[in-house]
Design a protein around this motif. Sequence first.
Motif, mmCIF file in Angstrom:
data_model
loop_
_atom_site.group_PDB
_atom_site.id
_atom_site.type_symbol
_atom_site.label_atom_id
_atom_site.label_comp_id
_atom_site.label_asym_id
_atom_site.label_seq_id
_atom_site.Cartn_x
_atom_site.Cartn_y
_atom_site.Cartn_z
ATOM 1 N N LEU A 348 0.824 -1.208 0.000
ATOM 2 C CA LEU A 348 0.000 0.000 0.000
ATOM 3 C C LEU A 348 0.860 1.261 0.000
ATOM 4 O O LEU A 348 1.883 1.346 0.681
ATOM 5 N N GLN A 349 0.420 2.240 -0.765
ATOM 6 C CA GLN A 349 1.090 3.534 -0.845
ATOM 7 C C GLN A 349 0.321 4.556 -0.010
ATOM 8 O O GLN A 349 -0.801 4.324 0.432
ATOM 9 N N SER A 350 0.931 5.739 0.152
ATOM 10 C CA SER A 350 0.318 6.792 0.960
ATOM 11 C C SER A 350 -1.069 7.169 0.444
ATOM 12 O O SER A 350 -1.980 7.429 1.231
ATOM 13 N N GLU A 351 -1.247 7.192 -0.879
ATOM 14 C CA GLU A 351 -2.545 7.578 -1.433
ATOM 15 C C GLU A 351 -3.646 6.585 -1.026
ATOM 16 O O GLU A 351 -4.791 6.980 -0.793
ATOM 17 N N HIS A 352 -3.282 5.298 -0.916
ATOM 18 C CA HIS A 352 -4.261 4.285 -0.506
ATOM 19 C C HIS A 352 -4.593 4.434 0.980
ATOM 20 O O HIS A 352 -5.761 4.348 1.396
ATOM 21 N N GLU A 353 -3.544 4.647 1.771
ATOM 22 C CA GLU A 353 -3.725 4.784 3.218
ATOM 23 C C GLU A 353 -4.585 6.005 3.536
ATOM 24 O O GLU A 353 -5.491 5.946 4.379
ATOM 25 N N ARG A 354 -4.318 7.117 2.846
ATOM 26 C CA ARG A 354 -5.076 8.342 3.097
ATOM 27 C C ARG A 354 -6.534 8.198 2.640
ATOM 28 O O ARG A 354 -7.442 8.747 3.267
ATOM 29 N N TYR A 355 -6.757 7.449 1.574
ATOM 30 C CA TYR A 355 -8.137 7.220 1.119
ATOM 31 C C TYR A 355 -8.940 6.502 2.204
ATOM 32 O O TYR A 355 -10.083 6.873 2.506
ATOM 33 N N LEU A 356 -8.336 5.472 2.784
ATOM 34 C CA LEU A 356 -9.033 4.709 3.825
ATOM 35 C C LEU A 356 -9.393 5.596 5.013
ATOM 36 O O LEU A 356 -10.496 5.515 5.565
ATOM 37 N N VAL A 357 -8.443 6.464 5.414
ATOM 38 C CA VAL A 357 -8.641 7.306 6.597
ATOM 39 C C VAL A 357 -9.571 8.483 6.309
ATOM 40 O O VAL A 357 -10.514 8.753 7.057
ATOM 41 N N GLU A 358 -9.283 9.199 5.214
ATOM 42 C CA GLU A 358 -9.940 10.485 4.969
ATOM 43 C C GLU A 358 -11.255 10.365 4.207
ATOM 44 O O GLU A 358 -12.154 11.184 4.396
ATOM 45 N N LYS A 359 -11.371 9.354 3.360
ATOM 46 C CA LYS A 359 -12.565 9.246 2.517
ATOM 47 C C LYS A 359 -13.511 8.118 2.954
ATOM 48 O O LYS A 359 -14.718 8.326 3.083
ATOM 49 N N HIS A 360 -12.952 6.938 3.172
ATOM 50 C CA HIS A 360 -13.817 5.782 3.418
ATOM 51 C C HIS A 360 -14.315 5.720 4.866
ATOM 52 O O HIS A 360 -15.521 5.689 5.115
ATOM 53 N N PHE A 361 -13.364 5.717 5.832
ATOM 54 C CA PHE A 361 -13.771 5.565 7.237
ATOM 55 C C PHE A 361 -13.931 6.897 7.972
ATOM 56 O O PHE A 361 -14.654 6.973 8.957
#
Length: 477
Positions: A348-361
């Motif tokens: 996983l890259q930073s863009e994936h990690e940030r999506y999970l935190v900021e957009k999904h959850f």
Amino acid sequence: MASMRINELLQQSPKEQKVEVNGWVKTFRSNRFIALNDGSTLHNIQCVVDFDNFDEGLLKQIATGAALHIKGLLVASQGRGQTVEIQVTDLIVHGTADPETYPIQPKKHSMEFLREQAHLRVRTNTFAAVMRVQSTLSYAIHRYFQNNGFFNMHAPIITGSDAEGAGEMFRVSTLDPKNPPLTEEGEVNYKEDFFGKETNLTVSGQLEAEAYAMGLGKVYTFGPTFRAENSNTSRHLAEFWMIEPEMAFFDLNDNMDLAEDFIKSVLSYVISHCQVDLEFLEKRLLDEEKTKPQAERSEMPLLDKLRFVIDNKFIRLTYTEAIDILKNSTPNKKKKFKYLIEEWGADLQSEHERYLVEKHFKCPVILFDYPAKIKAFYMRLNEDGTTVRAMDILFPGIGEIVGGSQREERLDVLLDKIKALGIDEKELWWYLDLRKYGTAIHSGFGLGFERLVQFTTGMGNIRDVIPFPRTPQNAEF
């Protein structure tokens, strides 16, 4: 009379009492008003000079950057923005600063320019605020562990092992680089080196901390680590500080509980003790955000982002669950991710990690049970034989901030893993001994201190949260 710090003076009730203070001149207006700062607070204290009482030659020595010792009376301020000021009765110039050459003038400077003046940039409001927050965070970290039964240990800086298995290490040697001793095979003969073997600057104190946790129960290291990674990004340093707790008899769930509580505790402490500096840094960040395109702006002001972490329970999900979410996400389907998620096993890259935190959850996330192939050899293998008991904590705006795992405590499994990776077990004989004599489940994690400071202060580049950054082609100061 002893000199007082400006943060103490600003809390005094003005009674025309005699006071003394040292500091550096921020501005000197109308040959009358000196704005003085000593680094103890964001705020300056105004010192009012009666021109007729001082030699003109002395006043000409006062300019931005000059160091002064001032005696005077603390009185109620007549101006706006401060409650007290000093009526100057005596003044000594410790050191002058030529206004033609002094680089830190009272105007806006770029971050790039200030990195070139790293020895003086702490005299700016921004860097002074960052360093005060950094200091408070450091204290909060030690305070947390000391209050929770941990013992501090100093892991060695010079090591013969590569804890991460990455190979990106700085060599330590006293051999003549132009004429080193050679073996019969023509290789450098490190047996003739200072330590009698090849040694490097450490990338982690984890392995040594594990050894001490298996005797003291709970330990933590907080020290410098080094990576010879040729990276010039805003998130990487060649020299940085790591916080690494290790706990005997802790499984992965205990590890995640501790890491979440630890982060919330230190952030709560810094909010309650650095309110003025954080409000200043928040305003600075908001002003900076206005210059960015709308899509690149942060969705939360700085203090809201810190409270977001403190107030929300961290979501926990497996790597496999995260991959499913990312594969089916809109940015992945529309090919908006730079690194598309196509199959299980992707790193996983930073863009994936940030999506999970900021957009999904929309809250901090802990991912666990990662594929063994993308994690280090010391992480405990799960019963499925393909995943390990690893965990990463993901934050808004930054992605991964903590990485940890339950450590592999089974000797046979650990031996199989290091053999498969081609690691010489003789180099890790002492680490393997921990599995021979009184082995037990144990866990730990690592947190890059500068990355935590960067998150807490909102600074965009990690080079701006460490006093003297070390990066490729840069070891100035």
